[in-house]
Enzyme design. Sequence first.
Site, PDB file in Angstrom:
ATOM      1  N   ARG A  21       0.832  -1.192  -0.020  1.00 56.74           N
ATOM      2  CA  ARG A  21      -0.093  -0.176   0.038  1.00 56.74           C
ATOM      3  C   ARG A  21       0.836   1.333   0.082  1.00 56.74           C
ATOM      4  NH1 ARG A  21      -1.486   2.140   4.553  1.00 56.74           N
ATOM      5  NH2 ARG A  21      -2.198  -0.058   5.681  1.00 56.74           N
ATOM      6  N   TYR A  47     -16.330  17.893 -13.572  1.00 54.24           N
ATOM      7  CA  TYR A  47     -16.654  16.430 -13.856  1.00 54.24           C
ATOM      8  C   TYR A  47     -17.595  16.129 -12.473  1.00 54.24           C
ATOM      9  CZ  TYR A  47     -15.998  11.438 -13.591  1.00 54.24           C
ATOM     10  OH  TYR A  47     -16.424  10.065 -13.407  1.00 54.24           O
ATOM     11  N   ASP A  55      -7.102  19.376 -13.427  1.00 51.82           N
ATOM     12  CA  ASP A  55      -7.696  17.977 -13.835  1.00 51.82           C
ATOM     13  C   ASP A  55      -7.566  18.218 -15.201  1.00 51.82           C
ATOM     14  OD1 ASP A  55      -8.935  15.813 -14.972  1.00 51.82           O
ATOM     15  OD2 ASP A  55     -10.641  15.955 -13.231  1.00 51.82           O
ATOM     16  N   LYS A  86      -8.746   7.081 -18.810  1.00 52.60           N
ATOM     17  CA  LYS A  86      -9.025   7.520 -19.687  1.00 52.60           C
ATOM     18  C   LYS A  86      -7.720   7.345 -20.637  1.00 52.60           C
ATOM     19  CE  LYS A  86     -12.601   8.499 -17.578  1.00 52.60           C
ATOM     20  NZ  LYS A  86     -12.897   9.920 -16.755  1.00 52.60           N
TER      21      LYS A  86
HETATM   22  C1  LIG Z   1     -13.339   9.958 -15.379  1.00 51.17           C
HETATM   23  C2  LIG Z   1     -12.968  11.336 -14.660  1.00 51.17           C
HETATM   24  C3  LIG Z   1     -12.578  11.435 -13.376  1.00 51.17           C
HETATM   25  C4  LIG Z   1     -12.784  10.543 -12.545  1.00 51.17           C
HETATM   26  O1  LIG Z   1     -11.943   9.068 -12.579  1.00 51.17           O
HETATM   27  P1  LIG Z   1     -12.291   7.800 -12.334  1.00 51.17           P
HETATM   28  O2  LIG Z   1     -11.022   6.991 -12.758  1.00 51.17           O
HETATM   29  O3  LIG Z   1     -13.516   7.432 -12.924  1.00 51.17           O
HETATM   30  O4  LIG Z   1     -12.386   7.790 -10.871  1.00 51.17           O
HETATM   31  C5  LIG Z   1     -12.392  12.791 -13.095  1.00 51.17           C
HETATM   32  N1  LIG Z   1     -12.153  13.694 -13.882  1.00 51.17           N
HETATM   33  C6  LIG Z   1     -12.600  13.629 -15.327  1.00 51.17           C
HETATM   34  C7  LIG Z   1     -12.163  14.839 -15.911  1.00 51.17           C
HETATM   35  C8  LIG Z   1     -12.785  12.579 -15.666  1.00 51.17           C
HETATM   36  O5  LIG Z   1     -13.079  12.399 -17.062  1.00 51.17           O
END
Ligand SMILES: *Cc1c(COP(=O)(O)O)cnc(C)c1O
Length: 390
Positions: free
Chosen positions: A48, A101, A173, A198
């Site tokens: 961890r 988001y 982000d 993503k």
């Molecule tokens: C998908 C996404 C998240 C969240 O990520 P997860 O891997 O689903 O927890 C946060 N910010 C943006 C812009 C996203 O597209």
Amino acid sequence: MERSWRTAAVRAGIDADTAEGAVVPPIYLSTNYGFTGLRAPRTHDYSRSGNPTRSHLADALAELDGAAGAVVTASGMGAITTTLMALVSAGDTVVAPHDAYGGTWRLLDALARRVGFDLHLLDLAAPDAVERVRTLVPVLTWVETPSNPLLAISDLAALADATHAGGGLLVADNTFCSPVLQRPLEFGADAVVQSSTKYLNGHSDVIGGVVASATAEMAEQMAWWANCLGVTGGAFDSYLTLRGLRTLGVRMAAHQENAAAVVDALCAHPAVERVHYPGLADHPGHELAQRQMDGFGAIVSFEVVGGEDAVAALVDGLAHFSLAESLGGVESLICHPGSMTHAAMPPEVQEAAGLRPGLVRLSVGIEDPDDLVTDLVAGLDRAGACDESE
Ligand SMILES: *Cc1c(COP(=O)(O)O)cnc(C)c1O
């Protein structure tokens, strides 16, 4: 020796195995590591807190973002939770985008009440955004650019200046871009968060996240919180994400080339009322995007004439686009934000945020662009016919 991000993405961890000389670093699934003697731990003691496979990925991601260090988490939301726990206390002022988001908005909203901080949701792409941030003197400004789903562009350097003027920190982000298209630390951001689910992994088969920090001190703080919260990423997920990362450069190039072909087709079709893409000269953020991005990305949204009925006709019968949420995988996706990703927003809130019923979002994949365009044009023809029949 100096190396570019392209080389770093391909070679991170390669040849690092000293036991067998494996070219590709092996996965360390072990949860724990033996001490060599009393009070003599090795580099890792418990997975961890630290895992060799996860470290290869974290080091690669830090290098790509130009960061002092990075921590890999079990999801994008894990990365966002880590960041908020590390940076925000009771009584603080926090600024975030009104179109953040959905999961980020939900967490900020819940924590603002539980922790007791003042949350200000602003349109961070609006002309007065920077001045409003300066006046609010936030401890933390959160930004997502381009925004979801309307692809509005916020000025990273100006937001960093305005936030720093009051002693606060800017966190971006960067999920929609990946470091290939935008490196927020270069514009003064203090940390970058991404959902590696993503583009970084890119194959729609791992949930993961990362926080990369500008300073070693902040990187340390983020790693401490991720371990404390128990949200660090697993070894197998890290292995898969590192494998995905190796092709990030060529994938992003293919994604963008296909997006350009799709945007051309959308702009030329009479069933399309409006296309939202920062690469278009008439997009309000076009010049800013040219300055702070190395490409306009492969998320495209557009509005079809005839609202939701036309959207139904469009999606019903598509062969090369999956009707699904998420984005950034090699396969093309189509999504109706109003009833899918943004369904939690009541209709009047959607309206206020500019989400009209005919709005569709695409995550353009790396299939043959001619196939994608042919499929989409046939769908738009169906959508157009549906509008005429009314
Ligand atoms: C998908 C996404 C998240 C969240 O990520 P997860 O891997 O689903 O927890 C946060 N910010 C943006 C812009 C996203 O597209």
